[in-house]
Design a protein around this motif. Structure first.
Motif, PDB file in Angstrom:
ATOM      1  N   SER A 247       5.013 -56.767  -6.631  1.00 20.71           N
ATOM      2  CA  SER A 247       4.683 -55.957  -8.395  1.00 20.71           C
ATOM      3  C   SER A 247       5.629 -54.721  -8.553  1.00 20.71           C
ATOM      4  N   GLY A 248       6.934 -54.731  -7.193  1.00 18.74           N
ATOM      5  CA  GLY A 248       7.508 -53.273  -7.461  1.00 18.74           C
ATOM      6  C   GLY A 248       7.044 -52.763  -6.966  1.00 18.74           C
ATOM      7  N   ARG A 249       6.770 -50.978  -8.053  1.00 27.95           N
ATOM      8  CA  ARG A 249       6.498 -49.703  -7.274  1.00 27.95           C
ATOM      9  C   ARG A 249       4.917 -49.507  -7.810  1.00 27.95           C
ATOM     10  N   THR A 250       4.082 -50.458  -7.693  1.00 27.24           N
ATOM     11  CA  THR A 250       3.037 -50.586  -7.698  1.00 27.24           C
ATOM     12  C   THR A 250       2.532 -49.701  -6.572  1.00 27.24           C
ATOM     13  N   ASP A 251       1.193 -48.392  -6.698  1.00 28.84           N
ATOM     14  CA  ASP A 251       0.468 -47.867  -6.438  1.00 28.84           C
ATOM     15  C   ASP A 251      -0.211 -48.782  -5.489  1.00 28.84           C
ATOM     16  N   ILE A 252       0.319 -48.861  -4.191  1.00 30.46           N
ATOM     17  CA  ILE A 252      -0.820 -49.408  -2.959  1.00 30.46           C
ATOM     18  C   ILE A 252      -2.185 -49.044  -3.191  1.00 30.46           C
ATOM     19  N   ALA A 253      -2.703 -48.188  -3.684  1.00 29.76           N
ATOM     20  CA  ALA A 253      -4.121 -47.672  -4.239  1.00 29.76           C
ATOM     21  C   ALA A 253      -4.780 -48.227  -5.052  1.00 29.76           C
ATOM     22  N   LEU A 254      -3.933 -48.561  -5.434  1.00 28.11           N
ATOM     23  CA  LEU A 254      -4.680 -49.276  -7.831  1.00 28.11           C
ATOM     24  C   LEU A 254      -4.089 -51.185  -6.988  1.00 28.11           C
ATOM     25  N   ALA A 255      -3.521 -51.397  -6.103  1.00 33.58           N
ATOM     26  CA  ALA A 255      -3.824 -52.772  -6.209  1.00 33.58           C
ATOM     27  C   ALA A 255      -5.115 -53.045  -4.786  1.00 33.58           C
ATOM     28  N   ASN A 256      -5.234 -51.435  -3.596  1.00 36.39           N
ATOM     29  CA  ASN A 256      -5.993 -51.715  -3.542  1.00 36.39           C
ATOM     30  C   ASN A 256      -8.063 -52.323  -4.214  1.00 36.39           C
ATOM     31  N   GLN A 257      -7.579 -51.036  -5.286  1.00 42.09           N
ATOM     32  CA  GLN A 257      -8.739 -51.030  -5.699  1.00 42.09           C
ATOM     33  C   GLN A 257      -8.965 -52.316  -7.107  1.00 42.09           C
ATOM     34  N   VAL A 258      -7.921 -53.102  -7.427  1.00 43.76           N
ATOM     35  CA  VAL A 258      -8.119 -54.094  -8.116  1.00 43.76           C
ATOM     36  C   VAL A 258      -8.329 -55.321  -7.197  1.00 43.76           C
ATOM     37  N   GLY A 259      -8.057 -55.113  -5.797  1.00 44.06           N
ATOM     38  CA  GLY A 259      -8.619 -56.211  -5.303  1.00 44.06           C
ATOM     39  C   GLY A 259      -9.856 -56.517  -4.518  1.00 44.06           C
ATOM     40  N   LEU A 260     -10.324 -54.635  -4.579  1.00 40.95           N
ATOM     41  CA  LEU A 260     -11.552 -55.013  -4.278  1.00 40.95           C
ATOM     42  C   LEU A 260     -12.371 -54.831  -5.052  1.00 40.95           C
ATOM     43  N   PHE A 261     -12.172 -54.593  -6.711  1.00 45.14           N
ATOM     44  CA  PHE A 261     -13.046 -55.173  -8.014  1.00 45.14           C
ATOM     45  C   PHE A 261     -13.193 -56.554  -8.359  1.00 45.14           C
ATOM     46  N   CYS A 262     -11.948 -57.185  -8.486  1.00 39.50           N
ATOM     47  CA  CYS A 262     -12.433 -58.908  -7.826  1.00 39.50           C
ATOM     48  C   CYS A 262     -13.154 -59.850  -6.707  1.00 39.50           C
ATOM     49  N   LEU A 263     -13.132 -58.954  -5.445  1.00 39.89           N
ATOM     50  CA  LEU A 263     -14.145 -59.365  -4.727  1.00 39.89           C
ATOM     51  C   LEU A 263     -15.577 -58.530  -4.808  1.00 39.89           C
ATOM     52  N   ARG A 264     -15.706 -57.700  -4.866  1.00 35.21           N
ATOM     53  CA  ARG A 264     -17.185 -56.889  -5.335  1.00 35.21           C
ATOM     54  C   ARG A 264     -17.890 -57.388  -6.736  1.00 35.21           C
ATOM     55  N   ASN A 265     -17.072 -58.607  -7.437  1.00 30.68           N
ATOM     56  CA  ASN A 265     -17.373 -58.474  -9.155  1.00 30.68           C
ATOM     57  C   ASN A 265     -17.570 -60.401  -8.299  1.00 30.68           C
ATOM     58  N   THR A 266     -17.358 -61.447  -8.146  1.00 33.00           N
ATOM     59  CA  THR A 266     -17.650 -62.727  -7.344  1.00 33.00           C
ATOM     60  C   THR A 266     -18.395 -63.303  -8.385  1.00 33.00           C
ATOM     61  N   GLY A 267     -18.014 -64.375  -8.679  1.00 34.65           N
ATOM     62  CA  GLY A 267     -19.015 -64.732  -9.215  1.00 34.65           C
ATOM     63  C   GLY A 267     -19.298 -64.301 -10.968  1.00 34.65           C
ATOM     64  N   CYS A 268     -18.765 -63.388 -11.771  1.00 33.27           N
ATOM     65  CA  CYS A 268     -18.928 -62.512 -12.940  1.00 33.27           C
ATOM     66  C   CYS A 268     -17.396 -62.761 -13.528  1.00 33.27           C
ATOM     67  N   GLY A 269     -17.888 -62.712 -14.944  1.00 35.12           N
ATOM     68  CA  GLY A 269     -16.758 -62.873 -15.809  1.00 35.12           C
ATOM     69  C   GLY A 269     -15.910 -61.495 -15.122  1.00 35.12           C
TER      70      GLY A 269
END
Length: 457
Positions: A247-269
């Protein structure tokens, strides 16, 4: 630091040949069969999230070949993630295989089975594997965790000369095998086996733990605190090794937050717009394109799956929102906040994962969600089947229990509408404990405990 010399490569090949393949706990097969070595065999590619058990599944196949009488010298396993190979020359894979054939000339003459692990760690692996498959007498099995082994990448590089086999964390039956919990024998050929009251209690309890511990093999023997730390480390590993490099120059903190959001909202739109707004509200700077790209990369790295809405139209719907599911309910549990533990969503995630295992060799989008085209917009969690080919469907609603009358009316009512719209005469409600049958004017609804459905009973 110098690249590995010819001597060091020779030593590492000799070490790999001397490696004693461990005995493993049996996993369900994702590869139906391996052909005898010959030119133009399909390349078998085992994909899946890091740490889901791809390497030990390769060991399972090696043990099977040896048990069938294949000379162990004609089976070569090599792990390209070995840190001693860094920095590696562009010719590393070719050099290692040539050295193997130098040490075992009969393997090249008679044909051999090559198990090449974490191939994405070497440059030019695609071209080498394609050349091997076309010009050498081999049966080639490769594994990889990175998004470099995504379906798109495989299709581009191998052009129809490979077969992808997706691996997942442990199924419930495999989880029971890891913990030495007896499960009903489905191979007896005498119909559905009986389950004693004691065995039913054991399986009930095991499924409760399965929803917390999940199915990553490497965490099964850990205590609760260590397991949570390890699963969180798996997420960081995916971000560092699969996401940032793509993903190029993506901020690692931003990538972690996106991953956490997806995992924490499993089963949701999952709405990229809503995710972007949430990130901006806490100070992150990103564009819609960047967030959408990160979601796509997490999907390619097998951390999450996106469940589309059922449609009989060839054109994609632009107004529907896909649901996001974690690859494993245990990882969702480990990465969620203490006040955000949703048993219902973890149960739904486990059922989604099992459906993906069962439909792994089917068409794309065999599993979808269903929203009835009515004013009430009744929803069913999973619809299984091929809409455009008009093949049979299965309907699955998932809920922890139906003791509340409001919950029972909602779950049964939604299935009745879906049965009427699709013509399906048998539907299912998967719960934690309840087992019964519900007769409706549109057909029979089977209410079944999750452990029982997961074991195929």
């Amino acid at each position: 630091m110098m690249a590995p010399t010819a001597l060091s490569i020779a030593e590492m090949v000799a070490e790999a040949r001397a490696f004693e393949i461990p005995h493993v706990i049996h996993r369900d097969d994702v590869i139906g069969n391996l052909p005898d070595p010959k030119p133009f065999n399909l390349v078998h590619i085992i994909t899946g999230i890091r740490r889901c058990g791809k390497t030990f599944y390769a060991f399972q196949w090696i043990r099977r070949l040896i048990d069938r009488g294949v000379d162990a010298e004609r089976i070569f396993y090599f792990n390209f993630a070995d840190d001693r190979l860094r920095p590696a020359p562009d010719t590393l894979m070719s050099d290692i295989l040539e050295e193997y054939w130098r040490q075992v000339p009969s393997a090249r003459m008679k044909g051999c089975y090559l198990f090449l692990d974490e191939v994405q760690e070497t440059d030019g692996w695609q071209g080498v594997c394609q050349r091997l498959a076309e010009h050498e007498s081999v049966t080639l099995v490769i594994t990889g965790s990175s998004s470099k082994l995504s379906a798109d990448e495989i299709a581009t590089q191998f052009r129809g000369r490979s077969q992808e086999h997706a691996m997942h964390p442990l199924s419930f039956r495999e989880y029971c095998a890891f913990h030495r919990i007896e499960t009903p024998d489905m191979s007896a050929g005498a119909g559905v086996p009986a389950v004693s009251p004691r065995q039913r209690t054991d399986l009930d309890s095991a499924y409760d733990r399965y929803l917390i511990e999940g199915g990553f093999p490497g965490v099964q023997e850990l205590d609760a605190g260590s397991r949570i730390q390890m699963l969180q480390a798996y997420l960081r590993d995916v971000v560092a090794r699969d996401i940032l490099e793509r993903s190029g120059r993506t901020d690692i903190a931003l990538a972690n937050q996106v991953g956490l959001f997806c995992l924490r909202n499993t089963g949701c739109g999952l709405s990229v717009n809503s995710l972007l707004d949430a990130l901006k509200s806490v100070g992150y700077r990103a564009s819609w394109e960047k967030i959408n790209e990160l979601v796509r990369l997490f999907q390619q790295a097998h951390l999450i799956g996106l469940l589309p809405e059922y449609s009989t139209s060839l054109a994609p719907k632009t107004t529907t929102t896909d649901k996001v599911y974690a690859v494993d309910q245990g990882m969702a549990y480990a990465t969620s906040r203490a006040n955000q533990q949703d048993l219902g969503k973890r149960l739904e995630t486990a059922i989604y994962a099992e459906l993906m295992r069962r439909t792994a060799n089917g068409r794309l989008e065999t599993v979808t969600s269903f929203t009835a085209p009515t004013q009430a917009r009744e929803k069913v969690d999973f619809l299984v089947g091929d809409a455009l080919a008009s093949e049979p469907y299965a309907l699955y609603q998932v809920t922890v229990d139906m003791t509340a009358e409001k919950t029972r009316r909602r779950e049964v009512g939604s299935l009745e509408v879906a049965m009427a719209k699709t013509g399906i005469k048998d539907a299912n409600i998967i719960t934690l404990r309840e087992a019964t049958q519900i007769e409706t004017e549109h057909g029979v609804i089977e209410v079944i405990p999750a452990w029982k459905w997961s074991l195929g009973l």
